[in-house]
Design an enzyme around this catalytic site. Sequence first.
Site, PDB file in Angstrom:
ATOM      1  N   PRO A 153      31.813   5.957  23.726  1.00  0.00           N
ATOM      2  CA  PRO A 153      32.174   5.969  22.315  1.00  0.00           C
ATOM      3  C   PRO A 153      33.678   5.781  22.118  1.00  0.00           C
ATOM      4  O   PRO A 153      34.483   6.333  22.853  1.00  0.00           O
ATOM      5  CB  PRO A 153      31.727   7.344  21.830  1.00  0.00           C
ATOM      6  CG  PRO A 153      31.503   8.161  23.040  1.00  0.00           C
ATOM      7  CD  PRO A 153      31.283   7.226  24.178  1.00  0.00           C
TER       8      PRO A 153
ATOM      9  N   LYS B  80      27.819  13.076  24.694  1.00  0.00           N
ATOM     10  CA  LYS B  80      28.287  12.276  25.836  1.00  0.00           C
ATOM     11  C   LYS B  80      29.500  12.948  26.455  1.00  0.00           C
ATOM     12  O   LYS B  80      30.209  13.704  25.784  1.00  0.00           O
ATOM     13  CB  LYS B  80      28.640  10.866  25.363  1.00  0.00           C
ATOM     14  CG  LYS B  80      27.431  10.115  24.822  1.00  0.00           C
ATOM     15  CD  LYS B  80      27.782   8.705  24.482  1.00  0.00           C
ATOM     16  CE  LYS B  80      26.553   7.997  23.927  1.00  0.00           C
ATOM     17  NZ  LYS B  80      26.796   6.581  23.735  1.00  0.00           N
TER      18      LYS B  80
END
Length: 178
Positions: A65, A97
């Site tokens: 991301p 994540k």
Amino acid sequence: FEQLSPSAPLRSVPYAWAPSLSSPHLHPLGLGFASYPKKRSESRRSHGAEGRRAAAASSTSSRMPTLILSTNVPVDAVVAADILKDCSKAVAKIIGKPESYVVVSINGSVPMSFAASEEPTAYGELVSIGGIGPGVNGKLSAAVAEILETKLSVSRSRFYIKFDDVQRHNFGFNGSTF
């Protein structure tokens, strides 16, 4: 072209990228997947260096991301460091994540207006391979808006954020794509 028997098993090939093939294979009608008979040699699990690269790419493909923020508010180094740290933690926690793969940048003093006003405003884009969607995006928007309101006095009502769930082959890393 290779001669294939009608009874050969079929395999699905991802649109525009196939790790076990030397070139991309698109469905002739642009439907995203093309099925090709599987060669006997491909039925074995060993794919050599190419297979190891593909496996490594898919193991990290959901870990990238990237949040890019721009604001018309001047941002000093101390405030920037706090925003980067807080946003990185929030993105990692909400998306689920590892923070070690999160990238955050902030650009201050950017000439911009919102609703024809140059009062403090901000714009952000979050790009990720998976992990975002209707159930997550609202939480991310709220978390980033809270950070910008606290650190830069940018009202939540003067902040837009765009979410982009990209396909692996559209994002590069380590000299290749995911």
